[in-house]
Write an enzyme that holds these catalytic residues in place. Structure first.
Site, PDB file in Angstrom:
ATOM      1  N   SER A   1      41.483  35.468  36.534  1.00  0.00           N
ATOM      2  CA  SER A   1      41.126  34.744  37.746  1.00  0.00           C
ATOM      3  C   SER A   1      39.615  34.923  38.183  1.00  0.00           C
ATOM      4  O   SER A   1      39.226  35.791  38.061  1.00  0.00           O
ATOM      5  CB  SER A   1      41.965  35.750  38.924  1.00  0.00           C
ATOM      6  N   ALA A   2      39.297  33.662  38.410  1.00  0.00           N
ATOM      7  CA  ALA A   2      37.913  33.361  38.433  1.00  0.00           C
ATOM      8  C   ALA A   2      37.464  34.290  39.692  1.00  0.00           C
ATOM      9  O   ALA A   2      36.110  34.469  39.461  1.00  0.00           O
ATOM     10  CB  ALA A   2      37.699  32.094  38.847  1.00  0.00           C
ATOM     11  N   HIS A   3      37.913  34.307  40.760  1.00  0.00           N
ATOM     12  CA  HIS A   3      37.142  35.102  41.798  1.00  0.00           C
ATOM     13  C   HIS A   3      36.789  36.275  41.614  1.00  0.00           C
ATOM     14  O   HIS A   3      36.253  37.094  42.488  1.00  0.00           O
ATOM     15  CB  HIS A   3      37.991  34.835  43.170  1.00  0.00           C
TER      16      HIS A   3
ATOM     17  N   THR B   1      48.121  35.835  39.505  1.00  0.00           N
ATOM     18  CA  THR B   1      49.451  35.850  40.087  1.00  0.00           C
ATOM     19  C   THR B   1      50.172  34.953  39.299  1.00  0.00           C
ATOM     20  O   THR B   1      51.383  35.205  38.880  1.00  0.00           O
ATOM     21  CB  THR B   1      49.419  35.830  41.705  1.00  0.00           C
TER      22      THR B   1
ATOM     23  N   GLN C   1      40.919  42.124  35.848  1.00  0.00           N
ATOM     24  CA  GLN C   1      39.787  43.027  36.198  1.00  0.00           C
ATOM     25  C   GLN C   1      38.889  42.850  34.863  1.00  0.00           C
ATOM     26  O   GLN C   1      37.573  43.419  35.165  1.00  0.00           O
ATOM     27  CB  GLN C   1      40.174  44.365  36.530  1.00  0.00           C
TER      28      GLN C   1
ATOM     29  N   CYS D   1      45.448  42.940  47.463  1.00  0.00           N
ATOM     30  CA  CYS D   1      46.233  41.968  47.012  1.00  0.00           C
ATOM     31  C   CYS D   1      47.520  41.712  47.655  1.00  0.00           C
ATOM     32  O   CYS D   1      48.468  40.953  47.481  1.00  0.00           O
ATOM     33  CB  CYS D   1      46.287  41.634  45.448  1.00  0.00           C
TER      34      CYS D   1
ATOM     35  N   ASN E   1      43.435  47.637  38.516  1.00  0.00           N
ATOM     36  CA  ASN E   1      42.361  47.353  39.699  1.00  0.00           C
ATOM     37  C   ASN E   1      42.215  48.555  40.426  1.00  0.00           C
ATOM     38  O   ASN E   1      41.285  48.083  41.570  1.00  0.00           O
ATOM     39  CB  ASN E   1      43.281  46.142  40.208  1.00  0.00           C
TER      40      ASN E   1
END
Length: 379
Positions: A200-202, A72, A180, A327, A152
């Protein structure tokens, strides 16, 4: 039976090697990376080591990799700074981007009068490259194209390589939300000619609260978040050392195990689709079937008076899935992605998203719980 987690597009569980690396970092690095004493220098060295590893994995320069709090923030920074610092006066995008993109674009239109153009989408969510070229060729306005690498919710993979060629031809900037796909598809930033990329790592079994913004050399922007001049003056705030280290370990594992993980997940997805269609031939899959991310499956179920209870019933049965993007805070709402592809309102869509940690036995278990909705008994 333990809960079955099929919402990996929302967030993935940490793998053991990531947990170990983060535990070590939490126990070891007490110093502020901006401090000049030994503890600070040690922390700084580990951050820069992780940056170097990540840059190598993406085939980028270490000077092009900036740490953020996640996708984000990376999306906000790319879009808003392109307007503020690079003279962008028009943004071309689509109606099915992540809200971190669409809301940032709306903000630039509202606050700076930036022209916004949304590309038309067909019923599968596929963009028209001819329309994009026409828009780029018919205007000299400084333009940013912001199109996600893979959606996503429905999993469409956009032809970023072809989009990049058009942007280069007509001197437009290109940002892609690759949240993604980083860690799930090979990405070489020497050949993947974007100006900005968000990750994004997660989403690839790393920690929450850490991400990457790639800024190609030559695109000088100022910080969105002011502070102590961290991240080579692009982002203020003390760096999250354990999260940065965890992200680097997660991406290394994802790329090293890419072929094995992908083969396994593709088999699970294909098996699940077959079993779903055996339940009811009126079940269909949303999105572009030819260019679809192997981790995401958007399933459209036929009209049913109890359809709105299906997702809740799965949760009660120990199965985690999603009605769309996870999200957005609050109760499940109508998906802007499904609205963007004109999905029939009387049908219920559930997004199942997979990781290498899922099994065939779990898929069979989910099918057994779905079967009663179609009055079919699965032995």
């Amino acid at each position: 039976m333990k809960r079955i987690y099929l919402d990996n597009a929302a967030s993935t569980p940490l793998t053991p090697e990531v947990v170990l690396a983060m535990q070590e970092a939490l126990a070891t690095y007490a110093g502020n990376p901006s401090s000049i004493h030994l503890e600070g220098r040690s922390a700084r060295a580990r951050i820069e080591e992780s940056r170097k590893r990540l840059a190598k994995l993406l085939n980028a320069s270490i000077g092009e990799i900036f740490f953020t709090s996640g996708g984000t923030e990376a999306n906000n920074t790319a879009i808003k700074c392109a307007v503020r610092d690079l003279g962008v006066r028009r943004i071309i995008s689509t109606a099915i981007e992540h809200h971190a993109v669409t809301h940032s674009i709306e903000s630039m239109h509202r606050e700076h009068g930036v022209e916004v153009v949304e590309l038309a989408l067909d019923s599968k969510g596929i963009i028209n490259l001819n329309e994009l070229e026409q828009l780029l060729s018919n205007s000299t306005t400084k333009t940013l194209v912001s199109i996600m690498h893979a959606n996503n919710e429905i999993g469409n993979i956009n032809p970023i390589d072809k989009i990049a060629q058009l942007c280069e031809q007509y001197q437009a900037l290109l940002h892609t939300d690759a949240v993604q796909t980083v860690g799930h598809l090979p990405i070489d930033l020497q050949t993947f000619k974007v100006h900005f990329l968000s990750a994004s790592a997660h989403k690839f079994h790393g920690p929450k609260g850490i991400g990457i913004l790639f800024v190609r050399q030559g695109n000088t922007i100022r910080p969105l978040i002011d502070g102590g001049g961290q991240e080579r003056n692009l982002r203020g705030g003390t760096e999250s050392i354990h999260n940065i280290i965890g992200m680097a370990v997660a991406m290394e594992s994802a790329i090293e195990e890419y072929t094995l993980r992908r083969t396994h997940i593709e088999y699970l997805k294909a098996y699940f689709i077959t079993k779903l269609q055996e339940l009811n031939p009126d079940i269909y899959i949303n999105g572009d079937h030819e260019n679809n991310l192997y981790t995401v499956l958007s399933v459209s179920f036929p009209p049913n008076p109890r359809a709105e209870l299906l997702l809740l019933q799965l949760d009660i049965s120990g199965i985690s899935a999603s009605g769309g993007s996870a999200c957005t805070s609050g109760a499940e709402a109508v998906s802007h992605v499904l609205s963007g592809i004109r999905h029939p309102e009387d049908r219920k869509t559930i997004r199942f998203s997979f990781s290498h940690l899922n099994t065939i036995e779990e898929i069979d278990h989910v099918i057994r719980h779905l079967a009663p909705w179609f009055s079919i008994v699965i032995a």
